[in-house]
Design an enzyme around this catalytic site. Structure first.
Site, PDB file in Angstrom:
ATOM      1  N   LYS A 124      87.259  40.789   3.456  1.00 27.02           N
ATOM      2  CA  LYS A 124      87.055  41.972   4.291  1.00 27.02           C
ATOM      3  C   LYS A 124      86.231  43.046   3.579  1.00 27.02           C
ATOM      4  O   LYS A 124      85.587  43.860   4.225  1.00 27.02           O
ATOM      5  CB  LYS A 124      88.397  42.528   4.759  1.00 27.02           C
ATOM      6  CG  LYS A 124      89.070  41.561   5.728  1.00 27.02           C
ATOM      7  CD  LYS A 124      90.270  42.139   6.433  1.00 27.02           C
ATOM      8  CE  LYS A 124      90.763  41.209   7.520  1.00 27.02           C
ATOM      9  NZ  LYS A 124      91.314  39.932   6.999  1.00 27.02           N
TER      10      LYS A 124
HETATM   11  C1  LIG Z   1      91.456  38.752   7.712  1.00 26.55           C
HETATM   12  C2  LIG Z   1      91.615  37.470   6.961  1.00 26.55           C
HETATM   13  C3  LIG Z   1      91.409  36.221   7.572  1.00 26.55           C
HETATM   14  C4  LIG Z   1      91.092  36.067   9.046  1.00 26.55           C
HETATM   15  O1  LIG Z   1      89.809  36.536   9.368  1.00 26.55           O
HETATM   16  P1  LIG Z   1      89.429  36.847  10.898  1.00 26.55           P
HETATM   17  O2  LIG Z   1      88.129  37.525  10.843  1.00 26.55           O
HETATM   18  O3  LIG Z   1      90.528  37.734  11.421  1.00 26.55           O
HETATM   19  O4  LIG Z   1      89.384  35.541  11.623  1.00 26.55           O
HETATM   20  C5  LIG Z   1      91.535  35.071   6.795  1.00 26.55           C
HETATM   21  N1  LIG Z   1      91.867  35.150   5.488  1.00 26.55           N
HETATM   22  C6  LIG Z   1      92.073  36.329   4.868  1.00 26.55           C
HETATM   23  C7  LIG Z   1      92.458  36.337   3.436  1.00 26.55           C
HETATM   24  C8  LIG Z   1      91.958  37.536   5.577  1.00 26.55           C
HETATM   25  O5  LIG Z   1      92.170  38.707   4.954  1.00 26.55           O
END
Ligand SMILES: *Cc1c(COP(=O)(O)O)cnc(C)c1O
Length: 475
Positions: free
Chosen positions: A117
């Protein structure tokens, strides 16, 4: 480039109009009116830019296709200060690690909070600061988190002019490492609020504050959730960077497997593919909360009740509905806003599911759009973490393990890139369960649990949260 809503509102808007907004006024999500096409000559040029000038330059090229209301020199400066080796731990920003047999891991988790993120949120921090300064406005970001999103937002917004963050989390329920990551921030514009309750209580408070339109407008309340188009756009860049690293020429194809929850990450892959990046397949990997796998297998999209959403060892994928999914369905339906509104605004709202199994367009999800899917469980996760550690000497986190497990079931003839969405230290308990020892901890996080903590504990009460925003926010 103009932006429109997936539910049909086509009021022309530019990038900066939607940057600070959440949903479109009709309840839909914003998308560009078209995806710019990258032809062979342009792809070769982007490959050369990436090879000679690096990730930030590639990001500038891709973002420029979608943003025409920020002067090029300013956008270039924003990309350059976002994607640095200091912030992301490597000059390549998203290096590929070979896992043998044509499998690769793309490292998206070396940013400040060790989860993918950061890739988008760090850019968002700079974009928000820039646009707020240009308008002479303030923003008070209110959010709820059970882990990754909140810390990524705080590390992106810390110290930024014109921005304060009010982040609610369930008191005592995050891992000690996650708590330490957030609560050790001493920046004056970051406010951690631990709510005596569970994550849903936190989310309910955010909704209640946001639904008080008068309060929301007066106190300049905003969000940074995963439906923000700028976050999605930032993620498109690493699909290109992964492709360039795994291939030598632009006649080659690759596939991606993406550990998925809210469909934000893989939706960026969909955008890259629609632009013409040679992606054979986009494989959606879910955990036991398999809303998305169910759709791609059956054509039925059935959201889960909060009580039916399982707590798993890949918690950032524990979702009851996939908030970005509407974007893909809009494209699948030939960009028909009225039909998308009927599915998401009417059918989902009234009966909790919609069924495209009998619709000829559902077959195109796999055919024309390249989507496939699979599901992984706690036992799969442990076995995959163990196997990758034994065979390749690499420790992967629980979410990435879901990706590797599902990727192995979808190996085709082209390279398969699995997106690494977090580092294992964030989920040390499960890694220890799998390997018998905890994962390695990056040196900069040594002793983080012992640092002084900055957090206010409140009961699950909307008025108390509002009072805190009134006291520390700026309008
Ligand atoms: C947010 C997240 C996901 C999922 O990603 P999306 O964009 O919501 O599909 C997967 N793995 C981790 C570690 C995350 O923080």
């Amino acid at each position: 480039m103009r932006y429109l809503s997936t539910r049909g509102d086509a009021t022309p808007r530019q990038f900066c109009d939607i940057l600070l907004e959440g949903l479109a006024p009709d309840g839909g999500l914003y998308l560009p009116e078209r995806y710019p096409r990258i032809d062979a000559a342009e792809l070769a040029r982007l490959r050369a830019v990436h090879a000679s000038e690096g990730y930030a330059a590639l990001a500038f090229e891709i973002l420029s296709l979608y943003i025409d209301d920020i002067p090029a020199a300013d956008l270039k400066a924003i990309c350059d200060k976002t994607y640095t080796a200091e912030v992301f731990g490597a000059r390549a920003i998203v290096p590929l690690k070979p896992l043998g047999d044509g499998f690769y891991l793309e490292s998206l988790s070396n940013g400040p909070t060790l989860a993918f993120k950061d890739m988008a949120m760090q850019l968002l921090g700079h974009l928000f600061e820039y646009e707020l300064a240009r308008r002479g406005q303030q923003l008070n970001i209110l959010g709820a988190t059970s882990g990754d999103t909140g810390s990524a937002a705080e590390y992106a917004m810390r110290g930024k002019q014109g921005i304060r963050v009010f982040m609610l989390s369930p008191h005592g329920r995050m891992s000690p490492f996650q708590q330490a990551q957030m609560f050790s921030l001493q920046d004056a514009n970051i406010h951690n609020i631990a709510i005596e309750g569970v994550f849903d209580d936190c989310q309910d408070i955010v909704k209640a504050v946001s639904n008080d339109l008068e309060f929301k407008a007066r106190h300049r309340i905003g969000t940074v959730n995963s439906i923000n188009w700028a976050r999605l756009l930032a993620q498109v860049v690493y699909y290109f960077a992964g492709y360039f690293q795994a291939t030598r020429g632009d006649a080659e194809q690759v596939s991606f497997t993406v550990p998925s929850g809210n469909f934000g990450n893989v939706c960026a892959g969909h955008v890259a593919r629609q632009m013409g990046l040679p992606i054979a397949r986009l494989v959606v990997a879910t955990n036991e909360n398999d809303v998305l796998d169910e759709f791609f297998r059956t054509g039925v999209y059935r959201v889960r009740a909060a009580a039916d959403t399982l707590e798993t060892s890949s918690p950032s994928m524990d979702i009851s509905k996939a908030s970005n999914f509407e974007r893909f369905i809009f494209d699948l339906l030939g960009r028909d806003g009225a039909a998308t509104r009927e599915l998401f605004g009417t059918q989902l709202a009234s009966r909790g599911y919609f069924d495209l199994s009998g619709d000829a367009r559902f077959a195109q999800a796999a055919g024309r759009f390249g989507f496939q899917s699979g599901r992984s469980t706690h036992a799969d996760r442990l076995a995959t973490i163990r196997d990758v550690h034994e065979r390749h000497g690499v420790t992967i986190d629980t979410h990435t393990a879901d990706g590797v497990k599902v990727a192995r079931e979808h190996r085709g003839r082209v390279p398969m890139i699995v997106l690494e969405t977090a580092l294992p230290i964030k989920f040390a308990e499960t890694i220890t369960e799998a390997l018998g020892h905890p994962p390695e901890r990056p040196a900069r996080f040594d002793g983080i649990e012992d640092l002084p903590k900055r957090v206010t504990v409140l009961s699950a009460d909307v008025e108390q949260v509002k009072a805190l925003i009134v006291r520390y926010g700026k309008n």
